[in-house]
Design an enzyme around this catalytic site. Structure first.
Site, PDB file in Angstrom:
ATOM      1  N   HIS A 246     115.760  38.292  63.996  1.00 30.95           N
ATOM      2  CA  HIS A 246     117.144  37.808  64.055  1.00 30.95           C
ATOM      3  C   HIS A 246     117.748  38.218  65.381  1.00 30.95           C
ATOM      4  CE1 HIS A 246     121.302  37.063  62.819  1.00 30.95           C
ATOM      5  NE2 HIS A 246     120.761  36.259  61.922  1.00 30.95           N
ATOM      6  N   GLU A 304     115.907  33.896  55.401  1.00 34.73           N
ATOM      7  CA  GLU A 304     115.132  32.709  55.047  1.00 34.73           C
ATOM      8  C   GLU A 304     113.908  33.023  54.190  1.00 34.73           C
ATOM      9  OE1 GLU A 304     116.960  30.412  55.537  1.00 34.73           O
ATOM     10  OE2 GLU A 304     116.945  29.535  57.534  1.00 34.73           O
TER      11      GLU A 304
HETATM   12  N1  ACO Z   1     107.593  36.259  64.940  1.00 37.46           N
HETATM   13  C1  ACO Z   1     106.983  36.650  66.084  1.00 37.46           C
HETATM   14  N2  ACO Z   1     107.652  37.114  67.146  1.00 37.46           N
HETATM   15  C2  ACO Z   1     108.984  37.193  67.043  1.00 37.46           C
HETATM   16  C3  ACO Z   1     109.685  36.819  65.894  1.00 37.46           C
HETATM   17  C4  ACO Z   1     108.930  36.337  64.809  1.00 37.46           C
HETATM   18  N3  ACO Z   1     109.518  35.941  63.691  1.00 37.46           N
HETATM   19  N4  ACO Z   1     111.014  37.016  66.072  1.00 37.46           N
HETATM   20  C5  ACO Z   1     111.146  37.486  67.316  1.00 37.46           C
HETATM   21  N5  ACO Z   1     109.926  37.582  67.903  1.00 37.46           N
HETATM   22  C6  ACO Z   1     109.630  38.029  69.259  1.00 37.46           C
HETATM   23  C7  ACO Z   1     109.781  36.888  70.245  1.00 37.46           C
HETATM   24  O1  ACO Z   1     108.595  36.183  70.408  1.00 37.46           O
HETATM   25  C8  ACO Z   1     110.198  37.607  71.485  1.00 37.46           C
HETATM   26  O2  ACO Z   1     109.073  38.240  72.027  1.00 37.46           O
HETATM   27  P1  ACO Z   1     108.902  38.407  73.626  1.00 37.46           P
HETATM   28  O3  ACO Z   1     110.106  39.204  74.067  1.00 37.46           O
HETATM   29  O4  ACO Z   1     107.604  39.134  73.743  1.00 37.46           O
HETATM   30  O5  ACO Z   1     108.891  37.016  74.173  1.00 37.46           O
HETATM   31  C9  ACO Z   1     111.108  38.676  70.950  1.00 37.46           C
HETATM   32  O6  ACO Z   1     110.605  38.988  69.645  1.00 37.46           O
HETATM   33  C10 ACO Z   1     112.548  38.195  70.874  1.00 37.46           C
HETATM   34  O7  ACO Z   1     113.190  39.009  70.026  1.00 37.46           O
HETATM   35  P2  ACO Z   1     114.758  38.848  69.720  1.00 37.46           P
HETATM   36  O8  ACO Z   1     115.541  38.744  71.015  1.00 37.46           O
HETATM   37  O9  ACO Z   1     115.095  39.896  68.762  1.00 37.46           O
HETATM   38  O10 ACO Z   1     114.771  37.498  68.944  1.00 37.46           O
HETATM   39  P3  ACO Z   1     115.482  36.130  69.323  1.00 37.46           P
HETATM   40  O11 ACO Z   1     116.945  36.319  69.257  1.00 37.46           O
HETATM   41  O12 ACO Z   1     114.901  35.559  70.553  1.00 37.46           O
HETATM   42  O13 ACO Z   1     115.005  35.213  68.093  1.00 37.46           O
HETATM   43  C11 ACO Z   1     114.880  34.215  66.018  1.00 37.46           C
HETATM   44  C12 ACO Z   1     115.629  35.233  66.853  1.00 37.46           C
HETATM   45  C13 ACO Z   1     114.964  32.844  66.694  1.00 37.46           C
HETATM   46  C14 ACO Z   1     115.495  34.137  64.655  1.00 37.46           C
HETATM   47  C15 ACO Z   1     113.398  34.681  65.925  1.00 37.46           C
HETATM   48  O14 ACO Z   1     113.349  35.941  65.324  1.00 37.46           O
HETATM   49  C16 ACO Z   1     112.504  33.698  65.205  1.00 37.46           C
HETATM   50  O15 ACO Z   1     112.052  32.728  65.798  1.00 37.46           O
HETATM   51  N6  ACO Z   1     112.232  33.942  63.896  1.00 37.46           N
HETATM   52  C17 ACO Z   1     111.393  33.041  63.139  1.00 37.46           C
HETATM   53  C18 ACO Z   1     112.196  31.844  62.643  1.00 37.46           C
HETATM   54  C19 ACO Z   1     113.207  32.236  61.585  1.00 37.46           C
HETATM   55  O16 ACO Z   1     112.930  33.008  60.674  1.00 37.46           O
HETATM   56  N7  ACO Z   1     114.417  31.651  61.723  1.00 37.46           N
HETATM   57  C20 ACO Z   1     115.533  31.916  60.800  1.00 37.46           C
HETATM   58  C21 ACO Z   1     116.503  32.873  61.402  1.00 37.46           C
HETATM   59  S1  ACO Z   1     117.781  33.336  60.255  1.00 37.46           S
HETATM   60  C22 ACO Z   1     118.884  32.084  60.377  1.00 37.46           C
HETATM   61  O17 ACO Z   1     119.111  31.488  61.374  1.00 37.46           O
HETATM   62  C23 ACO Z   1     119.613  31.682  59.148  1.00 37.46           C
END
Ligand code: ACO
Length: 362
Positions: A246, A304
């Site tokens: 998140h 989710e």
């Molecule tokens: N799986 C793998 N890697 C992840 C995940 C995940 N679920 N979530 C974050 N990361 C990684 C990213 O790849 C990134 O890595 P990097 O820095 O090596 O490139 C890093 O963690 C980014 O971390 P954050 O800044 O904390 O996350 P960001 O704000 O970019 O993303 C998001 C948030 C889009 C929700 C992400 O966690 C994600 O894609 N999750 C999976 C999809 C999901 O569950 N979406 C629903 C969200 S809840 C909602 O909106 C109601």
């Protein structure tokens, strides 16, 4: 410049606060556990809209007005529904909502809030060759949605579970869809246009489109047999694990706990109970794999993950999960649109041009 506007404060709101370090969600002065399972969705709609409409009634009359809005949406849009089925079920719902008038009255607001709960079951029934069922304006909002889907009155436990879900996701700070809603509201385009912007943003898998893929992931892991190795493989291939991570929460999303408890109550010894037991093992494996792969991040379970289990137990197909999310979030979008309009200020940030400049002719 923050690429994803991380930590940028773009609005002041009285509607909700997301405490990412404390893992707390506050909605108009109430903590999530105070509301979820205790207040009905109609009561929470009343809470969110309070102060944004001069003619807002008390919660009992509001529930009746929401029921009336369900009937109005059905009568207005029923003839058009078959023609919407050429696209996916979320886009079909969005197309139906686009046909609602772009007004600013309480009746307009309630129709927009009611619409996903009416259109989703109607479209799903049409898709499986059944006639849509008209709303019962006197019924409870969540119960009516389930009856319109399945054709029978849902058990009190299932009705309560869906109602708790709608309350749990009703609002959540300045998330992507709420921000999109506020941007459009700031142009004074009208409530339908603003809510359509929210609907567009919610659809993406990084926001409200994740719960369907959570079910696909659970099925794939069940077929594979080894959760940890399947999850590690995904990470190695640069995939994100759906239902985890998140932008704001650095600890567990408090909504995940609320929904997990709801699924547990529904579960018992049956299919839902077995699914929950399996999902809990996958959750633990995912947290371990994510901790090992991204030790510098705190990637935790988000709303989710257990949404997927709850909506599956309620009988919604996976491709309609985001529709049900929209049925809850619509109240937040409308309230934020109205709040944004009270500022009277157009949202218009700057971009920094990094492309080539035209040759200057001397
Ligand atoms: N799986 C793998 N890697 C992840 C995940 C995940 N679920 N979530 C974050 N990361 C990684 C990213 O790849 C990134 O890595 P990097 O820095 O090596 O490139 C890093 O963690 C980014 O971390 P954050 O800044 O904390 O996350 P960001 O704000 O970019 O993303 C998001 C948030 C889009 C929700 C992400 O966690 C994600 O894609 N999750 C999976 C999809 C999901 O569950 N979406 C629903 C969200 S809840 C909602 O909106 C109601």
């Amino acid at each position: 410049m923050a690429n994803g506007l991380d930590d940028v404060v773009a609005a002041e709101t009285v509607l909700s606060d997301v405490d990412g370090l404390g893992g707390r969600l506050t909605i108009r002065g109430h903590s999530l556990p105070e509301l979820a399972g205790r207040w009905s969705y109609a009561q929470v709609v009343q809470l969110l809209l309070d102060g944004f409409f001069d003619d807002l009634p008390g919660d009992v009359e509001l529930a009746a007005r929401l029921g009336q809005a369900r009937s109005e949406v059905f009568e207005r849009l029923r003839p058009m529904l078959p023609s919407l089925l050429s696209v996916d079920i979320y886009s079909a719902m969005r197309a139906g909502m686009a046909l609602l008038p772009d007004g600013e009255t309480l009746a307009d607001a309630l129709r927009l809030i009611a619409a996903p709960a009416v259109l989703t079951p109607a479209l799903l029934r049409l898709r499986r060759g059944e006639q849509p069922l008209a709303p019962d304006a006197r019924a409870d909002h969540a119960g009516d949605m389930l009856r319109m889907l399945n054709g029978t009155v849902a058990s009190p436990a299932l009705t309560k579970a869906l109602d708790t879900y709608l309350v749990t996701v009703c609002d959540h700070g300045l998330n992507a869809s709420t921000f999109a809603t506020r941007v459009v509201a700031s142009t004074q385009a009208g409530l339908t246009s603003a809510v359509l912007a929210g609907l567009g943003a919610l659809k993406g898998p990084l926001h409200g489109g994740a719960p369907g893929p959570v079910i696909e992931m659970l099925d794939a892991i069940a077929a594979h047999g080894d959760a940890a190795s399947w999850l590690r493989d995904e990470i190695v291939h640069g995939e994100r694990i759906m239902g985890f991570g998140h932008r704001i929460y650095r600890v567990r999303d408090p909504r995940a706990d609320v929904l997990k408890a709801v699924v547990r109550q529904l579960g018992g010894e049956g299919d839902t109970g077995n699914r929950l037991a399996f999902a809990e093992k996958v959750e633990q494996a995912a947290l371990d794999v994510l901790r090992a792969a991204k030790p510098e991040r705190s990637i935790q379970t988000n709303v989710e993950f257990y949404t997927a289990l709850l909506l599956e137990a309620a009988g919604f197909p996976t491709d309609a999960f985001s529709n049900v999310f929209a049925a809850g979030r619509a109240a937040g979008w409308v309230a934020h649109a109205r709040e944004q309009q009270t500022t009277g200020r157009l949202i218009r940030p700057q971009s920094r041009y990094v492309g080539p400049m035209p040759d200057l002719v001397a």
